[in-house]
Design a protein around this motif. Structure first.
Motif, PDB file in Angstrom:
ATOM      1  N   ASP B 116     -56.756  -0.435  30.263  1.00  0.00           N
ATOM      2  CA  ASP B 116     -56.661   1.418  30.552  1.00  0.00           C
ATOM      3  C   ASP B 116     -55.961   1.487  30.273  1.00  0.00           C
ATOM      4  OD1 ASP B 116     -54.830   0.640  32.345  1.00  0.00           O
ATOM      5  OD2 ASP B 116     -55.834   0.459  34.182  1.00  0.00           O
ATOM      6  N   ALA B 117     -54.769   2.786  29.782  1.00  0.00           N
ATOM      7  CA  ALA B 117     -53.507   2.955  28.884  1.00  0.00           C
ATOM      8  C   ALA B 117     -51.540   2.161  29.478  1.00  0.00           C
ATOM      9  CB  ALA B 117     -53.363   4.655  29.013  1.00  0.00           C
ATOM     10  N   TYR B 118     -52.265   2.014  30.723  1.00  0.00           N
ATOM     11  CA  TYR B 118     -51.313   1.434  30.980  1.00  0.00           C
ATOM     12  C   TYR B 118     -51.469  -0.061  30.738  1.00  0.00           C
ATOM     13  CZ  TYR B 118     -47.486  -0.659  34.128  1.00  0.00           C
ATOM     14  OH  TYR B 118     -46.436  -1.289  34.752  1.00  0.00           O
ATOM     15  N   GLU B 119     -51.766  -1.181  31.509  1.00  0.00           N
ATOM     16  CA  GLU B 119     -52.309  -2.134  30.390  1.00  0.00           C
ATOM     17  C   GLU B 119     -52.219  -2.173  28.625  1.00  0.00           C
ATOM     18  OE1 GLU B 119     -55.784  -3.991  33.306  1.00  0.00           O
ATOM     19  OE2 GLU B 119     -56.760  -2.516  32.584  1.00  0.00           O
ATOM     20  N   PHE B 120     -52.541  -1.798  28.239  1.00  0.00           N
ATOM     21  CA  PHE B 120     -52.638  -2.024  26.987  1.00  0.00           C
ATOM     22  C   PHE B 120     -51.085  -1.265  27.159  1.00  0.00           C
ATOM     23  CE2 PHE B 120     -51.956  -0.077  22.818  1.00  0.00           C
ATOM     24  CZ  PHE B 120     -52.844  -0.921  22.091  1.00  0.00           C
ATOM     25  N   ASN B 121     -50.646  -1.071  27.033  1.00  0.00           N
ATOM     26  CA  ASN B 121     -48.764  -0.561  26.857  1.00  0.00           C
ATOM     27  C   ASN B 121     -47.823  -1.857  27.051  1.00  0.00           C
ATOM     28  OD1 ASN B 121     -48.515   2.043  25.661  1.00  0.00           O
ATOM     29  ND2 ASN B 121     -48.691   2.831  27.560  1.00  0.00           N
ATOM     30  N   GLU B 122     -48.527  -2.072  28.747  1.00  0.00           N
ATOM     31  CA  GLU B 122     -47.252  -3.647  28.722  1.00  0.00           C
ATOM     32  C   GLU B 122     -47.594  -4.348  27.741  1.00  0.00           C
ATOM     33  OE1 GLU B 122     -46.041  -4.893  32.139  1.00  0.00           O
ATOM     34  OE2 GLU B 122     -45.414  -2.613  31.713  1.00  0.00           O
ATOM     35  N   TYR B 123     -48.988  -4.979  27.509  1.00  0.00           N
ATOM     36  CA  TYR B 123     -49.094  -5.442  26.275  1.00  0.00           C
ATOM     37  C   TYR B 123     -48.759  -5.504  25.139  1.00  0.00           C
ATOM     38  CZ  TYR B 123     -52.737  -8.338  24.054  1.00  0.00           C
ATOM     39  OH  TYR B 123     -53.508  -9.113  22.764  1.00  0.00           O
ATOM     40  N   LEU B 124     -49.426  -3.956  24.560  1.00  0.00           N
ATOM     41  CA  LEU B 124     -48.069  -4.032  23.582  1.00  0.00           C
ATOM     42  C   LEU B 124     -46.697  -3.990  23.363  1.00  0.00           C
ATOM     43  CD1 LEU B 124     -49.215  -2.899  20.340  1.00  0.00           C
ATOM     44  CD2 LEU B 124     -48.452  -0.619  21.845  1.00  0.00           C
ATOM     45  N   GLY B 125     -46.227  -3.845  24.401  1.00  0.00           N
ATOM     46  CA  GLY B 125     -44.510  -3.684  24.465  1.00  0.00           C
ATOM     47  C   GLY B 125     -44.911  -5.506  24.533  1.00  0.00           C
ATOM     48  N   GLU B 126     -45.301  -6.578  24.569  1.00  0.00           N
ATOM     49  CA  GLU B 126     -45.065  -7.953  24.684  1.00  0.00           C
ATOM     50  C   GLU B 126     -45.162  -8.303  23.432  1.00  0.00           C
ATOM     51  OE1 GLU B 126     -47.540 -10.431  26.545  1.00  0.00           O
ATOM     52  OE2 GLU B 126     -47.267  -8.848  28.524  1.00  0.00           O
ATOM     53  N   LYS B 127     -46.188  -7.496  22.691  1.00  0.00           N
ATOM     54  CA  LYS B 127     -46.306  -8.290  21.253  1.00  0.00           C
ATOM     55  C   LYS B 127     -45.597  -7.676  20.102  1.00  0.00           C
ATOM     56  CE  LYS B 127     -49.906 -10.045  22.650  1.00  0.00           C
ATOM     57  NZ  LYS B 127     -50.098 -11.652  23.452  1.00  0.00           N
ATOM     58  N   MET B 128     -45.106  -6.171  20.491  1.00  0.00           N
ATOM     59  CA  MET B 128     -43.852  -5.927  19.274  1.00  0.00           C
ATOM     60  C   MET B 128     -42.641  -6.146  19.482  1.00  0.00           C
ATOM     61  SD  MET B 128     -45.063  -1.695  19.587  1.00  0.00           S
ATOM     62  CE  MET B 128     -43.970  -1.330  18.221  1.00  0.00           C
ATOM     63  N   ASP B 129     -42.479  -6.896  20.972  1.00  0.00           N
ATOM     64  CA  ASP B 129     -40.999  -7.250  20.932  1.00  0.00           C
ATOM     65  C   ASP B 129     -41.118  -8.524  20.513  1.00  0.00           C
ATOM     66  OD1 ASP B 129     -39.993  -5.881  22.630  1.00  0.00           O
ATOM     67  OD2 ASP B 129     -40.180  -6.581  24.471  1.00  0.00           O
ATOM     68  N   ALA B 130     -42.534  -9.449  20.077  1.00  0.00           N
ATOM     69  CA  ALA B 130     -42.578 -10.643  19.353  1.00  0.00           C
ATOM     70  C   ALA B 130     -42.505 -10.248  18.140  1.00  0.00           C
ATOM     71  CB  ALA B 130     -43.531 -10.672  19.291  1.00  0.00           C
TER      72      ALA B 130
END
Lengths: 421, 251
Positions: B116-130
């Motif tokens: 869902d939108a919340y889970e995806f945002n969390e997941y995406l955030g990690e990858k963007m930091d990477a």
């Protein structure tokens, strides 16, 4: 019966008042007897064939006395409402701030007689003349500074059985000085036979007035719909409209905007979603009559099936209308080899210190974009849908009435599902 | 994982690939090098199923499946990712919408619930930091107005978000300054594990300094004319491609 290939006679208002609009109607009839409807050789109409609607014998639509069952509508809850049925005022449910006038009262007749033709007479032609000869139950909506707080939903509906009806709704909208209105105007109909809705809306914007206008053309696939809108703007006024054309067999939007005084702004976006054998013509003229006015025209078309669209934009900058700023943008997306789109932006400039531009593109879905999306897991259908939504996004996002923008966006995206096979 | 046999490909009248053989196993990094016009990009595009290219003969098997029978989106859902040499701009589609729908399409194919939108945002955030990407880029249209470096980083972000089994990176290093190159290489290194595989398509040795390949193949005139280990890449960097041409009798 009315046959548009032959002479017509004007119908008097029902009931027979001492009609202050008699002269106006007679003048309309005279104009119509001279102009008739345009033939194929008339400039601007060459690519838009209206022969099918001339071949039908129409019955003049009459007032429906018994209210018809009407489906609940997503605008019901959130909007004030005025409904025109077969060209006659049907039901009105409005809050404070509106004054509605019809010919049923003497005062109403006088007010209407004082304003009718103000925006249209100078500019209107063929179908305007036809409406001016045959309009039935004109409605004046006047908006003052006091606000109801809700948008106004103005529904023009045609309902009939077996006969082919012709209706000529006539609406005048006056937004007074320093006042504003949010208006959703829809065209729809339920009829087993072809009908012709030839609607004229005259809009008069006072000093610093603002109108946000959403127009939804959603008629049945047998309908002929002519939506003629004439806007006359006073100093500092703002007119924004977004038009969605998804219905009717043959339809035409004629928008004629006069920026009559300084510092007017006008912005028109439209989106045509064409399928099957739909034929649509859009003709937008913006008269930059005064200095320091701005106009923006964004015309987009997504054509599928055998649909055809003919789009013309014309900005006329008068001598002395310095610092005019006019931009016209036309973009279309063809989904197959059988649809057709014609886009013609025009500029005519008689002032020497202006900023004017226009551009037009006709294209197909970009195979590189489709492949990119598919490489990321989107199915071919999803990829097409995403790209079509992206194409229409700026029109969908430009809906200026916040309360209904989501409803309309959803509607646009749902309508797109029907476009690709 | 990937098995290519005697692959011949053309565009219109032009024969581009003239008999490619390649085997890629889990845990391996392959580099395909070669001069301009040798067919490197064609190879990548054909693996991903671009309909603009016509496969004349040969076989492509991926995890035992006949890849040629699968449409591009089915290949993606089966775990193939291609990093584009020229990432495509899609005005009007936001990066976040694109990434979320892409991920969920692939998750669905794996039998996983969509995020869902919340889970995806969390997941995406990690990858963007990477990959050191600013969050603001998620709200912008896909690759629209991105600089060359941002586009390539965006490809690597997608690689990390989608976490495929096989990544073919087509000249992901081209046009990057040294800092961006390090970021891109760092992303690929994060992605790598013993269960997935990477094919790096490149002109230059410099990307391989950061991502040491297990195998280096030289593609010339539509064929792999030479294969070796990472030392081959160094030799190519030092000596150019002409000696390979001469040894193989290519004009």
């Amino acid at each position: 019966m009315i046959n548009l290939n032959k002479e017509i006679t004007a119908t008097p208002l029902p009931p027979l008042f001492d009609d202050p609009l008699k002269d106006f109607r007679a003048a309309g009839l005279k104009r119509y007897s001279l102009s008739g409807l345009p033939g194929k050789k008339v400039e601007h109409w060459m690519k838009f064939d209206i022969t099918p609607l001339k071949e039908i014998s129409y019955t003049q639509a009459v007032k429906v006395e018994k209210p018809l069952n009407r489906n609940a509508n997503s605008f019901d809850e959130i909007c004030d409402r005025v409904e025109m049925l077969n060209g006659f005022i049907d039901t009105t449910t409005v809050g404070k701030g509106y004054s509605l006038s019809s010919v049923s009262t003497e005062k109403g007749r006088e007010k209407i007689a004082g304003l009718i033709g103000t925006a249209g007479d100078e500019r209107g032609n063929y179908f305007y003349n036809l409406n001016s000869s045959l309009f039935s139950d004109p409605l004046l909506i006047s908006v003052g500074p006091e606000q109801s707080g809700k948008p106004l939903y103005l529904s023009e509906r045609i309902s009939g059985e077996d006969e082919s009806l012709i209706a000529n709704p006539r609406i005048i909208i006056e937004v007074q000085e320093n006042s504003s209105l949010e208006l959703i105007q829809s065209f729809s109909g339920s009829s087993g036979s072809p009908y012709l809705n030839n609607s004229v809306t005259e809009i008069i914007l006072g000093k610093n007035a603002k109108l946000e206008h959403v127009i939804l053309l959603e008629d049945s696939h047998k309908a002929f719909v002519f939506n003629n809108i004439f806007v006359k703007q006073s100093e500092g006024s703002v007119y924004n409209s977004q038009t969605l054309i998804s219905g009717a067999s043959i339809s035409r939007n004629e928008y004629d905007i006069t920026l009559g005084e300084e510092n007017c702004e006008t912005s028109l976006s439209s989106l045509f979603l064409g399928k099957e054998n739909q034929l649509h013509n859009s003709d937008i003229t913006i008269h930059h009559d005064a200095p320091h006015c701005t106009s923006r025209t964004t015309t987009k078309a997504i054509a599928g099936g055998n649909s055809q669209g003919v789009f013309r934009g014309f900005a006329l900058v008068k001598k002395g209308a310095q610092k005019s700023d006019a931009v016209q943008q036309f973009k279309s997306l063809l989904l197959n080899d059988t649809c057709q789109v014609n886009m013609e932006p025009h500029l005519e400039i008689w002032a020497d210190d202006v900023k004017c531009s226009h551009g037009a593109t006709v294209g197909q879905l970009d195979p590189n974009q489709l492949f990119y999306l598919q490489q990321r897991g989107f199915s071919p259908e999803e990829a097409k849908k995403v790209l079509m939504e992206a194409f229409a996004a700026d029109v969908a996002e430009s809906i200026g009435i916040d309360l209904v923008s989501d409803i309309i966006k959803t509607r646009i995206y749902r309508l797109m599902d029907d476009l690709y096979e | 994982m990937l098995n290519v046999k005697d692959l011949h490909v053309s565009i219109g009248e032009n024969k581009i690939l003239k008999g490619i053989n390649l085997e890629v196993n889990p845990g391996e990094v392959h580099a395909i090098m070669g001069p301009n016009g040798s067919g490197k990009s064609t190879f990548s595009q054909v693996m991903a199923g671009n309909p603009a290219y016509e496969v004349n003969s040969g076989e492509i098997h991926y995890e035992g499946k006949d890849f040629q029978a699968l449409e591009p989106h089915m290949r993606a859902r089966a775990g193939l990712f291609m990093g584009f040499q020229y990432p495509v701009e899609i005005p009007g589609v936001t990066n976040i919408y694109f990434l979320k729908n892409s991920l969920n399409a692939i998750r669905e194919a794996k039998g996983l619930q969509p995020l869902d939108a919340y889970e995806f945002n969390e997941y995406l955030g990690e990858k963007m930091d990477a990959v050191g990407m600013s969050r603001e880029l998620t709200r912008r249209a896909v690759n629209s107005g991105f600089s060359g470096g941002e586009k390539k980083k965006n490809e690597i972000l997608q690689l990390l978000v989608l976490n495929p089994k096989l990544a073919i990176l087509d000249e992901t290093d081209s046009g990057l300054d040294i800092d961006a190159l390090k970021t891109v290489a760092g992303g690929v290194e994060k992605f790598r594990n013993k269960d997935n595989a990477v094919i790096l398509v490149t002109h230059y040795q410099r990307l391989l300094d950061f991502i040491p390949p297990d195998f280096v193949h030289v593609l010339m005139d539509g064929k792999i004319v030479l294969s070796g280990d990472s030392k081959l890449a160094l030799e190519l960097e030092a000596r150019g491609y002409n000696w390979v041409k001469e040894e193989n009798g290519i004009d």
